[in-house]
Design an enzyme around this catalytic site. Structure first.
Site, PDB file in Angstrom:
ATOM      1  N   HIS A 167       0.824  -1.199   0.000  1.00 23.30           N
ATOM      2  CA  HIS A 167       0.000   0.000   0.000  1.00 23.30           C
ATOM      3  C   HIS A 167       0.866   1.260   0.000  1.00 23.30           C
ATOM      4  O   HIS A 167       0.547   2.248  -0.671  1.00 23.30           O
ATOM      5  CB  HIS A 167      -0.917   0.003   1.230  1.00 23.30           C
ATOM      6  CG  HIS A 167      -1.770   1.220   1.341  1.00 23.30           C
ATOM      7  ND1 HIS A 167      -1.505   2.244   2.226  1.00 23.30           N
ATOM      8  CD2 HIS A 167      -2.886   1.588   0.668  1.00 23.30           C
ATOM      9  CE1 HIS A 167      -2.420   3.181   2.098  1.00 23.30           C
ATOM     10  NE2 HIS A 167      -3.276   2.809   1.164  1.00 23.30           N
ATOM     11  N   THR A 168       1.971   1.225   0.719  1.00 16.57           N
ATOM     12  CA  THR A 168       2.845   2.403   0.808  1.00 16.57           C
ATOM     13  C   THR A 168       3.680   2.596  -0.439  1.00 16.57           C
ATOM     14  O   THR A 168       3.928   3.733  -0.855  1.00 16.57           O
ATOM     15  CB  THR A 168       3.760   2.266   2.043  1.00 16.57           C
ATOM     16  OG1 THR A 168       2.947   2.291   3.220  1.00 16.57           O
ATOM     17  CG2 THR A 168       4.775   3.392   2.117  1.00 16.57           C
TER      18      THR A 168
END
Length: 473
Positions: free
Chosen positions: A294-295
């Site tokens: 996600h990052t």
């Protein structure tokens, strides 16, 4: 003037008398000429007029049957051409219209729909086609396999519930194996599957399994296979019966109480999870992996994110119970990315010694980097902290040296320094400490944002089971 004939193309359903529509019943009862594949006449012969003429042919004689239909219709007869299921789905209707176009004959054509085999199979299984679906045929007699495979891939990646016709025959033994292989590249191995043999007929058999359990050797040419989508599931009824359903969404998730930032994060995590090559992994590792992807938006994390067994869960327990109260980071950027709400909720302090007034003097005197000096001071004051590295490999190497000398006993290590000099070596140095819970971003990749998000994954591990990240966003 002679009566003008017509052709009625009728789908007689999968085989059960109850599955023949009233319109098709009327057409069969009133037509002069009935034309079809001889196997299908057993389902309608009792309905025919005594003077009706039956013209039956074998398999792969579709064009001959169509030609006969036009010949009799041109003579003024009412002709009924029968197909099993729905005549417009892999049936005679398209051929009749094509032949009319080619011949230019002015013959009235009426198409009567029927219950298709996949619809009958679906009703026997429960409600597997409750949402978007597609239908594929694996027969490559008139369609090249390259096109069929292209369509299989589209169905799999599009998350369609998929009905499969002509899955196997004596000559076509491998195609269903290939379809399964392609679907497993895109779908969870536990995706529900149902297959029905001879749907609606006395020999009917109904079976359910998962995608990974699907055995093509149990399938034949009389079988329809239905593969669920990512929402499909098996439901066990009170009497113990198993039902295969794909929800439409009426009983969706409970109305979320999450704020918009968290809601976006939740949806992102669900999207990532569906795209994992290997989704069937321990929740402990998956939770850290979802945060990392996600990052970074980098699915290579599946290959390079190393998580020691139960590292996330173990560190969460230490932090949530107060056994560990301090997190040390190598640089301030890593500290800045750790969620303040989670830290306050759990009573945890994050410290970075990089700008401590003692660091410059120690670094100069010992001829080491400032991050090394910062870690050396941190280990003196908080030897059992969770140590987090998102930038400096020299700082990570310093901690490893202190551990070996007995001057630090970290509760855990997150090793995600980034760069080209000593980065990989610094990560290799961490692995031998098998008694220390650790998460390592292997190779040259890493960064402060990645290190911070791995800490955040630990701090909110109690949200992992419900896949609800971002509580403290």
């Amino acid at each position: 003037m002679a009566n003008k004939g017509r052709i009625i193309v009728a789908g007689i359903g999968p085989g059960s008398p109850q599955d023949i529509t009233p319109a098709v019943l009327e057409a069969v009862r009133t037509s002069d000429i009935i034309i079809g594949y001889h196997y299908y006449f057993q389902f309608i012969r009792h309905l025919l007029r005594e003077d009706a003429r039956c013209i039956d042919t074998g398999m792969r004689k579709e064009q001959e049957r169509a030609e006969e239909a036009f010949r009799y219709a041109a003579e003024g007869h009412s002709v009924c051409v029968i197909s099993s299921g729905d005549a417009g789905i892999y049936g005679m209707t398209p051929l009749i219209y094509e032949m009319q176009q080619q011949s230019g004959l002015d013959i009235e054509i009426v198409a009567l729909p029927g219950i298709s085999a996949f619809q009958k199979a679906a009703s026997l299984l429960g409600a597997p086609i409750g949402h978007d679906f597609c239908v594929l045929s694996l027969s490559d007699l008139m369609t090249s396999w390259s096109i069929i495979e292209k369509r299989i891939r589209a169905a799999a990646t599009g998350d369609f519930v998929t009905a499969v016709y002509n899955p196997k025959s004596k000559g076509r033994y491998w195609q269903l194996y290939r379809l399964k292989e392609l679907f497993l590249q895109e779908r969870n191995p536990d995706t529900p599957v149902g297959y029905v043999r001879q749907a609606g007929r006395p020999e009917q058999e109904v079976h359910t399994c998962t995608l990974k359990e699907l055995d093509p050797e149990q399938i034949d040419m009389f079988t329809v296979v239905l593969i669920g989508n990512s929402q499909s599931r098996f439901y066990t009824q009170a009497d113990g019966g198993k039902v295969f359903i794909t929800p439409r969404g009426y009983y969706g998730e409970e109305k979320s109480t999450a704020h918009i930032g968290q809601e976006i994060m939740i949806q992102s995590f669900r999207t990532i999870e569906k795209s994992l090559k290997h989704p069937d992994i321990p929740l402990d590792r998956k939770w850290a992996l979802l945060h990392a992807i996600h990052t970074t938006a980098d699915f290579e994390m599946e290959e390079i994110l190393y998580t020691a067994p139960l590292a996330v869960e173990t560190l969460y327990k230490k932090l949530s119970t107060g056994a560990v109260r301090t997190i040390i980071t190598d640089v301030t950027m890593a500290a800045a990315g750790i969620r303040k709400g989670a830290l306050q909720r759990m009573g945890i302090e994050v410290k970075c010694y990089l700008h401590d007034e003692r660091v410059a003097g120690l670094a100069s005197a010992q001829q080491i980097t400032r991050t090394q000096a910062g870690i050396r001071l941190a280990a003196e004051e908080h030897p059992d902290a969770l140590f987090v590295f998102g930038n400096a490999p020299t700082a990570l190497m310093e901690l490893c040296d202190l551990i070996r000398k007995g001057k630090a006993q970290p509760s855990g290590i997150i090793a995600a320094p980034v760069g080209f000099v000593h980065v990989e070596e610094s990560k290799y140095m961490v692995k031998p400490f098998t008694n220390i819970p650790k998460i390592i971003v292997e190779g040259r990749k890493g960064g402060s944002n990645l290190a911070a998000t791995l800490v955040n994954a630990i701090l909110c591990f109690d949200d992992a089971m419900q896949l609800k990240p971002g509580r403290d966003v």
